[in-house]
Scaffold this motif. Structure first.
Motif, PDB file in Angstrom:
ATOM      1  N   VAL A  33      37.506  37.972  41.009  1.00  0.00           N
ATOM      2  CA  VAL A  33      38.826  37.338  41.009  1.00  0.00           C
ATOM      3  C   VAL A  33      38.637  35.867  40.687  1.00  0.00           C
ATOM      4  O   VAL A  33      38.022  35.121  41.450  1.00  0.00           O
ATOM      5  CB  VAL A  33      39.531  37.512  42.372  1.00  0.00           C
ATOM      6  CG1 VAL A  33      40.825  36.710  42.403  1.00  0.00           C
ATOM      7  CG2 VAL A  33      39.815  38.980  42.641  1.00  0.00           C
ATOM      8  N   GLU A  34      39.166  35.459  39.524  1.00  0.00           N
ATOM      9  CA  GLU A  34      39.009  34.071  39.096  1.00  0.00           C
ATOM     10  C   GLU A  34      39.908  33.128  39.887  1.00  0.00           C
ATOM     11  O   GLU A  34      39.528  31.994  40.169  1.00  0.00           O
ATOM     12  CB  GLU A  34      39.319  33.954  37.605  1.00  0.00           C
ATOM     13  CG  GLU A  34      38.357  34.705  36.708  1.00  0.00           C
ATOM     14  CD  GLU A  34      38.703  34.509  35.245  1.00  0.00           C
ATOM     15  OE1 GLU A  34      38.872  33.341  34.835  1.00  0.00           O
ATOM     16  OE2 GLU A  34      38.813  35.509  34.517  1.00  0.00           O
ATOM     17  N   ASP A  35      41.111  33.594  40.215  1.00  0.00           N
ATOM     18  CA  ASP A  35      42.057  32.747  40.934  1.00  0.00           C
ATOM     19  C   ASP A  35      42.796  33.598  41.969  1.00  0.00           C
ATOM     20  O   ASP A  35      43.618  34.448  41.619  1.00  0.00           O
ATOM     21  CB  ASP A  35      43.061  32.121  39.970  1.00  0.00           C
ATOM     22  CG  ASP A  35      43.949  31.083  40.659  1.00  0.00           C
ATOM     23  OD1 ASP A  35      43.822  30.910  41.890  1.00  0.00           O
ATOM     24  OD2 ASP A  35      44.769  30.450  39.968  1.00  0.00           O
ATOM     25  N   VAL A  36      42.474  33.382  43.232  1.00  0.00           N
ATOM     26  CA  VAL A  36      43.092  34.186  44.291  1.00  0.00           C
ATOM     27  C   VAL A  36      44.584  33.900  44.408  1.00  0.00           C
ATOM     28  O   VAL A  36      45.327  34.703  44.979  1.00  0.00           O
ATOM     29  CB  VAL A  36      42.386  33.934  45.643  1.00  0.00           C
ATOM     30  CG1 VAL A  36      40.921  34.292  45.554  1.00  0.00           C
ATOM     31  CG2 VAL A  36      42.552  32.487  46.096  1.00  0.00           C
ATOM     32  N   MET A  37      45.036  32.757  43.874  1.00  0.00           N
ATOM     33  CA  MET A  37      46.440  32.404  43.996  1.00  0.00           C
ATOM     34  C   MET A  37      47.324  33.103  42.963  1.00  0.00           C
ATOM     35  O   MET A  37      48.552  33.056  43.069  1.00  0.00           O
ATOM     36  CB  MET A  37      46.616  30.881  43.875  1.00  0.00           C
ATOM     37  CG  MET A  37      46.012  30.129  45.039  1.00  0.00           C
ATOM     38  SD  MET A  37      46.729  30.677  46.605  1.00  0.00           S
ATOM     39  CE  MET A  37      45.496  30.100  47.766  1.00  0.00           C
ATOM     40  N   SER A  38      46.712  33.755  41.996  1.00  0.00           N
ATOM     41  CA  SER A  38      47.520  34.441  40.995  1.00  0.00           C
ATOM     42  C   SER A  38      47.148  35.903  40.830  1.00  0.00           C
ATOM     43  O   SER A  38      47.930  36.689  40.301  1.00  0.00           O
ATOM     44  CB  SER A  38      47.392  33.736  39.638  1.00  0.00           C
ATOM     45  OG  SER A  38      46.033  33.747  39.198  1.00  0.00           O
ATOM     46  N   ASP A  39      45.964  36.286  41.285  1.00  0.00           N
ATOM     47  CA  ASP A  39      45.516  37.662  41.106  1.00  0.00           C
ATOM     48  C   ASP A  39      46.301  38.589  42.036  1.00  0.00           C
ATOM     49  O   ASP A  39      46.435  38.326  43.234  1.00  0.00           O
ATOM     50  CB  ASP A  39      44.021  37.774  41.403  1.00  0.00           C
ATOM     51  CG  ASP A  39      43.437  39.077  40.874  1.00  0.00           C
ATOM     52  OD1 ASP A  39      43.794  40.135  41.411  1.00  0.00           O
ATOM     53  OD2 ASP A  39      42.628  39.026  39.939  1.00  0.00           O
ATOM     54  N   PRO A  40      46.826  39.706  41.533  1.00  0.00           N
ATOM     55  CA  PRO A  40      47.618  40.626  42.381  1.00  0.00           C
ATOM     56  C   PRO A  40      46.829  41.246  43.527  1.00  0.00           C
ATOM     57  O   PRO A  40      47.425  41.669  44.522  1.00  0.00           O
ATOM     58  CB  PRO A  40      48.093  41.694  41.390  1.00  0.00           C
ATOM     59  CG  PRO A  40      47.201  41.574  40.193  1.00  0.00           C
ATOM     60  CD  PRO A  40      46.805  40.133  40.118  1.00  0.00           C
ATOM     61  N   LEU A  41      45.490  41.315  43.417  1.00  0.00           N
ATOM     62  CA  LEU A  41      44.699  41.883  44.509  1.00  0.00           C
ATOM     63  C   LEU A  41      44.799  41.040  45.778  1.00  0.00           C
ATOM     64  O   LEU A  41      44.571  41.546  46.882  1.00  0.00           O
ATOM     65  CB  LEU A  41      43.231  42.014  44.094  1.00  0.00           C
ATOM     66  CG  LEU A  41      42.904  42.983  42.965  1.00  0.00           C
ATOM     67  CD1 LEU A  41      41.404  43.000  42.698  1.00  0.00           C
ATOM     68  CD2 LEU A  41      43.388  44.387  43.303  1.00  0.00           C
TER      69      LEU A  41
END
Length: 766
Positions: free
Chosen positions: A256-264
């Motif tokens: 996950v490159e960006d936790v603030m945008s990734d749906p996971l």
């Protein structure tokens, strides 16, 4: 010139071939220039070669000022060109301590004429960043007359090589720790630290998958914020549970490159945001058969993907973690098999031998009792002969589960072999009057009919009981006396509970012929109530009273409740007994109010049979009306097992009682299996913690954790909490600090007569 060079090589014979070539080239350049250092290097061909070298090369004068440096030296020092380094000293570039260290070494070299070869130094370059490790050689520079006019420095960045060496050492150390069978948390923490040391701005974490394969628990995270580690401890795995929960679910690496945008991370962004993490890359830790054991994750505060080197380190980490976790599981399994019964999973004789001696030592130091119950199934041979050994095995497993569910977590259930079991009850106070009640409940659980595909059949048990220190000072004596009492129970007709008395053992309880005597006691004038104060923990003020029934036998004197309450339950007399207690408690409460005393809530215990009576709510209403007592001064105590037998019917009964206005409390909470559903479903006003939890406070860590959790849970559900069996100031202090509302027990007052209560109420507090 050759003579001068020869003298120089004498002092630097340890230089590598490459270093010698560089130095020789530099001297050749300088020899072709004017005699003054500041005139520079004019041989452009050689100058170009020097600037292409990957290693640092520089010349300094007697004051340690840079006279010349190649391009890589200037670039690493944050300068645009080598010319801008001319005239500067280390004091202009580094922190004072680093510059002073370099200066002192260089001045010593130029003063003594002795070169310093292959010095290993750690340097933080201007501009900050991660320290680098350099291998540096510095030799004095002489003119044609042999005079030292400066020095030449050659330096190579060996940071990557050192990291690789550290990595090899770390791997070797971890494998040694695994071989030495050191604790798994220590191994995993060392692993995470090893990987973090190889990287910049990265925090590592290991989470372990539980035995059910549904949740991830903390394994190691030495540099993650403690608050974050606690929040993710116990997280469920699933297709959309951040990086780690998803990786464990998929069995594949999740980047996950960006936790603030990734749906996971959609459901966890608020959780991670306060800690500043933006990237999380998680890889499953798996066995050689690809069974997931946990996850290894790297966190970054930058939005980015991992580098190839970072992923290679993760692969190494997951491999070593897999070895360590598998080794721990194998060791645990071996230890478990050596100390537990294969069929039931209960501890065996070997485990008992290890633990019981320690339990008795602790009891001796703390002036506590320990009771052992030797249990033998009466008709087990008939089951094996009539239904087969497979059915017999199922019976043993069912009985084992019943016994475990009938005791506290701190107690121990052991399978001795065949159809013989041992129950060890620990952490008892020296005058624990509830032990026989607990043993009778245990026997009832064992004696419940067993059902299988062919129908229902009875299982009964004979139990022999012995207590430390009265019936034995050692584990051997205690077990032998419990065994004798068990055989005595079989001689008396089986399905009996027998206590060792030091001579020949006599039955505990009352013979069957005394049932009629109990009936006469209920309808006659032999029963009476005593009342135990319930006290506000913070103020010491009396807040309520619990009504406790007593029997004054005309011939035998005072009969303990433990001797007649079980008989009343078994014969059905408990319903009549309960109604008598209810009416007498209401009568006495009204009498005290008529005396002008402060009204108090009177708590009355309700039995299972009494609660199951469809007319019970009507009986309560009649008692309140008969004695003109307002309903809110009456509290009815029911155990969790009572309401859980038939939840729908119990809820209807409780709603009827609440409609009358009486208070309801759940009694003996924590004495056995406790269901949170009971607290959520039923309209209780108060939760009463069982004395078995309180008596282990504050020394027992398990009891401390459970009591704290119960109090916190009750507050969340807006229930008041009362602790039973408080006997010591230490217990009271803990309960006060933990936020418990009320307490009762010998620390305040034993149960007293109605006249004694009147005196206490006039005083107002204890």
């Amino acid at each position: 010139m050759p003579e001068v060079s020869a003298r120089r090589w004498e002092s630097a014979d340890a230089l590598t071939t490459e270093t010698r070539r560089i130095v020789a080239a530099t001297e050749a350049m300088m020899a072709s220039t004017a005699h003054h250092l500041s005139e520079g290097i004019e041989n452009l061909r050689l100058k170009a070669i020097v600037h292409e070298l990957p290693d640092f090369l520089y010349v300094k004068d007697r004051d340690s000022r840079f006279v010349f440096a190649n391009a890589v030296t200037a670039s690493c020092l944050g300068l645009e060109s080598a010319e801008k380094l001319t005239g500067k000293r280390d004091f202009d570039l580094f922190d004072f301590e680093t510059a002073r260290r370099h200066f002192d070494i260089e001045q010593q070299i130029m003063a003594t004429g002795q070169a310093r070869i292959d010095m290993e130094e750690t340097v933080v370059l201007p501009g900050g960043g991660k320290p680098i490790v350099r291998l540096t050689s510095k030799i004095p520079l002489r003119n044609d007359r042999g005079e030292i006019i400066g020095l030449i420095g050659v330096s190579r960045d060996i940071t990557e090589r050192k990291l690789q060496e550290d990595l090899y050492r770390g791997q070797a150390n971890l494998l040694e720790m695994i071989a030495r069978n050191e604790p798994l948390p220590m191994i995993l923490e060392a692993l995470v630290l090893m990987i973090e040391a190889q990287l910049t701005g990265i925090d590592g974490s290991v989470l372990l998958l539980d035995s059910e394969g549904t949740r991830l628990y903390h394994g190691a995270a030495p540099n993650l914020p403690g608050g974050y580690s606690r929040l993710i401890d116990g997280v469920s795995i699933g297709p959309k549970v951040g990086s780690c929960g998803t990786a464990a679910w998929r069995g594949q690496t999740v980047i996950v490159e960006d936790v603030m945008s990734d749906p996971l991370w959609e459901d966890f962004r608020a959780l991670v945001a306060p800690f500043g993490f933006r990237s999380c890359w998680s890889t499953p830790i798996a066995t050689s058969q690809n069974n997931v054991l946990g996850t290894f994750a790297l966190y970054s505060r930058e939005v980015r993907r991992p580098t190839e080197r970072e992923m290679k380190l993760v692969a190494l980490a997951t491999h070593i973690a897999g070895i360590a976790i598998e080794r721990k599981r194998v060791d645990d399994r071996i230890h478990f098999m050596a100390h537990h019964d294969d069929l039931t999973g209960l501890p065996n004789r070997a485990f008992l031998k290890e633990r019981l001696a320690n339990i008795l030592d602790q009891a001796r130091r703390n002036n506590r009792k320990v009771t052992v119950a030797y249990i033998d199934l009466d008709n087990f041979k008939d089951i094996n002969d009539g239904r087969g050994h497979a059915a017999g095995d199922e019976v043993l497993k069912e009985i084992a589960v019943r016994m475990v569910n009938s005791v506290r977590a701190s107690d121990m259930v052991v399978r001795l072999g065949g159809d013989e079991f041992l129950v060890v009850l620990v952490h008892q106070s020296s005058h624990d009057a509830g032990i026989m009640r607990r043993l009778r409940e245990l026997q009832k659980a064992i004696n419940r009919p067993v059902r299988d595909e062919d129908g229902e059949f009875a299982v009964t048990s004979s139990i022999g009981v012995a207590s430390f220190p009265f019936d034995g000072a050692t584990s051997e004596e205690l077990l032998a006396n419990a065994d004798r009492a068990m055989y005595r129970a079989k001689e008396l007709g089986r399905s009996t509970l027998q206590y060792h008395d030091g001579v020949g053992s006599t039955p505990v309880g009352m013979p069957l012929s005394e049932r009629e005597e109990l009936h006469q006691a209920i309808v006659g004038d032999q029963l009476f109530l005593e009342y135990q104060p319930q006290v506000d923990v913070a103020t010491g003020r009396i807040t309520g009273l619990e009504a406790l029934v007593r029997w004054s036998h005309p011939a035998k004197g005072r009969v303990p409740p433990v001797n007649f309450i079980p008989l009343a339950e078994e014969t059905g007399l408990i319903v009549h007994l309960g109604l008598w207690v209810l009416n007498e408690a209401c009568r006495r409460a009204r009498h005290w109010q008529d005396m002008g005393l402060t009204p108090m809530t009177i708590a009355v215990n309700v039995s299972a049979k009494q609660f199951a009576d469809p007319d019970f709510a009507k009986h309560v209403a009649e008692a309140l009306e008969r004695h003109d007592l307002k309903s809110h001064w009456l509290e009815l105590e029911v155990t969790e097992s009572v309401v859980m037998q038939d939840a729908e019917r119990a809820l209807a009964m409780m709603e009827s009682l609440r409609a009358l206005g009486v208070r309801l409390s759940i009694d003996d909470f924590g004495s056995g299996y406790s269901s949170l559903a009971a607290l959520k479903t039923f309209p209780f006003d108060r939760l009463k913690m069982d004395r078995s939890l309180v008596e282990a406070l504050p020394g027992d860590k398990t009891a401390v954790a459970i009591v704290s959790a119960v109090i916190s849970l009750a507050r969340t559900l807006k229930l008041s909490v009362l602790a039973e069996g408080v006997e010591t100031d230490a217990q009271l202090d803990f309960l006060r600090q933990a936020g418990c509302d009320e307490a009762q027990g010998y620390c305040f007052s034993k149960p007293v007569s109605p006249d004694g209560i009147a005196a206490l109420l006039q005083a107002g507090s204890l």
